[in-house]
Design a protein around this motif. Structure first.
Motif, PDB file in Angstrom:
ATOM      1  N   LEU A 116      -0.846  13.226   0.542  1.00  0.00           N
ATOM      2  CA  LEU A 116      -0.642  11.851   0.103  1.00  0.00           C
ATOM      3  C   LEU A 116      -0.550  10.911   1.298  1.00  0.00           C
ATOM      4  O   LEU A 116      -1.133   9.817   1.287  1.00  0.00           O
ATOM      5  CB  LEU A 116       0.637  11.767  -0.738  1.00  0.00           C
ATOM      6  CG  LEU A 116       0.925  10.454  -1.458  1.00  0.00           C
ATOM      7  CD1 LEU A 116      -0.178  10.108  -2.432  1.00  0.00           C
ATOM      8  CD2 LEU A 116       2.271  10.527  -2.179  1.00  0.00           C
ATOM      9  N   SER A 155       6.668  10.462   3.354  1.00  0.00           N
ATOM     10  CA  SER A 155       6.593  11.377   2.219  1.00  0.00           C
ATOM     11  C   SER A 155       6.416  12.798   2.746  1.00  0.00           C
ATOM     12  O   SER A 155       5.787  13.006   3.790  1.00  0.00           O
ATOM     13  CB  SER A 155       5.416  11.031   1.308  1.00  0.00           C
ATOM     14  OG  SER A 155       5.264  12.001   0.289  1.00  0.00           O
ATOM     15  N   LEU A 194       0.825  -1.205   0.000  1.00  0.00           N
ATOM     16  CA  LEU A 194       0.000   0.000   0.000  1.00  0.00           C
ATOM     17  C   LEU A 194       0.867   1.266   0.000  1.00  0.00           C
ATOM     18  O   LEU A 194       0.622   2.211  -0.749  1.00  0.00           O
ATOM     19  CB  LEU A 194      -0.896   0.016   1.237  1.00  0.00           C
ATOM     20  CG  LEU A 194      -2.299  -0.576   1.112  1.00  0.00           C
ATOM     21  CD1 LEU A 194      -2.920  -0.724   2.493  1.00  0.00           C
ATOM     22  CD2 LEU A 194      -3.177   0.323   0.250  1.00  0.00           C
ATOM     23  N   GLY A 252       2.543   1.627  -3.249  1.00  0.00           N
ATOM     24  CA  GLY A 252       1.536   1.926  -4.261  1.00  0.00           C
ATOM     25  C   GLY A 252       1.106   3.385  -4.254  1.00  0.00           C
ATOM     26  O   GLY A 252       0.681   3.929  -5.279  1.00  0.00           O
ATOM     27  N   HIS A 253       1.229   4.028  -3.102  1.00  0.00           N
ATOM     28  CA  HIS A 253       0.892   5.445  -2.988  1.00  0.00           C
ATOM     29  C   HIS A 253       2.096   6.351  -3.265  1.00  0.00           C
ATOM     30  O   HIS A 253       1.986   7.570  -3.182  1.00  0.00           O
ATOM     31  CB  HIS A 253       0.342   5.748  -1.589  1.00  0.00           C
ATOM     32  CG  HIS A 253      -1.095   5.370  -1.412  1.00  0.00           C
ATOM     33  ND1 HIS A 253      -1.513   4.067  -1.246  1.00  0.00           N
ATOM     34  CD2 HIS A 253      -2.218   6.132  -1.379  1.00  0.00           C
ATOM     35  CE1 HIS A 253      -2.822   4.040  -1.110  1.00  0.00           C
ATOM     36  NE2 HIS A 253      -3.278   5.270  -1.194  1.00  0.00           N
ATOM     37  N   ASP A 284      -6.640   4.813   3.258  1.00  0.00           N
ATOM     38  CA  ASP A 284      -6.688   3.566   2.495  1.00  0.00           C
ATOM     39  C   ASP A 284      -6.153   2.391   3.318  1.00  0.00           C
ATOM     40  O   ASP A 284      -6.695   1.283   3.260  1.00  0.00           O
ATOM     41  CB  ASP A 284      -5.886   3.699   1.195  1.00  0.00           C
ATOM     42  CG  ASP A 284      -6.573   4.600   0.183  1.00  0.00           C
ATOM     43  OD1 ASP A 284      -7.771   4.917   0.389  1.00  0.00           O
ATOM     44  OD2 ASP A 284      -5.927   4.993  -0.804  1.00  0.00           O
ATOM     45  N   ARG A 333      -4.038  10.407   2.649  1.00  0.00           N
ATOM     46  CA  ARG A 333      -4.836   9.494   1.817  1.00  0.00           C
ATOM     47  C   ARG A 333      -4.375   8.058   2.000  1.00  0.00           C
ATOM     48  O   ARG A 333      -5.199   7.131   2.043  1.00  0.00           O
ATOM     49  CB  ARG A 333      -4.741   9.910   0.339  1.00  0.00           C
ATOM     50  CG  ARG A 333      -5.448  11.223   0.033  1.00  0.00           C
ATOM     51  CD  ARG A 333      -5.601  11.463  -1.457  1.00  0.00           C
ATOM     52  NE  ARG A 333      -4.331  11.635  -2.149  1.00  0.00           N
ATOM     53  CZ  ARG A 333      -3.663  12.778  -2.224  1.00  0.00           C
ATOM     54  NH1 ARG A 333      -4.139  13.868  -1.624  1.00  0.00           N
ATOM     55  NH2 ARG A 333      -2.523  12.864  -2.893  1.00  0.00           N
ATOM     56  N   CYS A 334      -3.066   7.855   2.122  1.00  0.00           N
ATOM     57  CA  CYS A 334      -2.547   6.515   2.339  1.00  0.00           C
ATOM     58  C   CYS A 334      -3.025   5.979   3.690  1.00  0.00           C
ATOM     59  O   CYS A 334      -3.357   4.798   3.815  1.00  0.00           O
ATOM     60  CB  CYS A 334      -1.014   6.529   2.288  1.00  0.00           C
ATOM     61  SG  CYS A 334      -0.261   4.888   2.312  1.00  0.00           S
TER      62      CYS A 334
END
Length: 272
Positions: free
Chosen positions: A161, A156, A99, A102-103, A168, A164-165
């Motif tokens: 981002l 990050s 995950l 992927g982000h 998810d 959002r990660c």
């Protein structure tokens, strides 16, 4: 001025709370902890850091309570001997790394005493090493061995981002793991029972202090769970509005001695 609530234990987050923006434990913060002790109030620390990354604080604060590293994934005594460890299931660790990658985030893995990264010059590696006072181990693939993992971190400088990660990861991992931001640039994934709410419950049981007599202080979304378990909670001035809304009270920023102010004004009921 503090009201007549009884506080027997203060549980503090470290980064963004106990230490200032430069990751320094100020003399006023140390003095505030000494004043807690003089008033018969015990003091404990918890962090997403590994326990070794908090070792430099223990003598300065004369910590005599269990230290909760990895957001409760590893409890140690002040001599760093292990009291309790909660690692990630292998499949959850694998999914977390997938995950995170992927982000578009960098993935770090904490396994045993090792902090594993893919590149020494990746964002925040050098500064984190300076903060925790030990070096990362650079490996070809951090996901090569995911047994006995205490924490997986997504990194990050794109804060949106990371947020959002986080959402998810919480949706995908469900009740298999705990996923929350310890800093705007860090997403921590730990054992489902490794979160700061569980830290408060563990310390309550281990030290024999009722939850209602515990005060907690922090600045990040992962501190909200400990706010919810404690009788009194304090958000730092540098916390987001969402975190502040979950706390009983708000103190100053970590740039302006907010921790010491909270201990003096909100816990002890006096000013320095």
């Amino acid at each position: 001025m503090a009201d007549k609530r009884k506080i027997s234990l203060v549980v503090s987050d470290v980064d963004g709370t106990l230490v200032n923006e430069a990751k320094v434990l100020t003399e006023r913060a140390q003095a505030a902890v000494r004043r807690l002790r003089a008033a018969g109030i015990r003091f404990a620390i918890t962090s997403g850091r590994p326990p070794m990354g908090m070792a430099m604080l223990l003598d300065a604060l004369q910590v005599d309570t269990p230290i909760a590293g990895f957001n409760g994934g590893l409890f140690v005594k002040p001599d760093l001997s292990i009291l309790k460890q909660q690692t990630l299931p292998v499949d959850a660790a694998q999914r977390a790394v997938e995950l995170i990658r992927g982000h578009g985030l960098d993935a770090w893995v904490y396994r045993g005493n090792d902090w594993l990264v893919g590149k020494a010059d990746a964002p925040h590696v050098e500064h984190e090493a300076w903060t925790v006072k030990f070096e990362a181990k650079v490996v070809p693939d951090v996901a090569a061995s995911l047994d006995q993992v205490s924490k997986v971190v997504g990194v990050s400088d794109d804060f949106g981002l990371v947020q959002r990660c986080e959402a998810d990861a919480q949706a995908v991992l469900g009740d298999r793991a705990s996923a929350s931001r310890s800093q705007p640039y860090y997403l921590d994934v730990t054992n489902k029972n490794a979160n700061k709410g569980v830290v408060v419950e563990f310390l309550s049981d281990y030290l024999g202090v009722p939850l209602a007599e515990i005060a907690t202080i922090g600045d990040s979304p992962n501190d909200v769970l400990m706010f919810k378990r404690s009788g009194f909670s304090i958000a730092m001035g540098n916390a987001s509005d969402q975190v502040k809304a979950e706390a009983s009270a708000v103190t100053g920023s970590y740039e302006h001695e907010g921790f010491a102010e909270a201990m003096e004004r909100l816990v002890l009921g006096t000013e320095a």
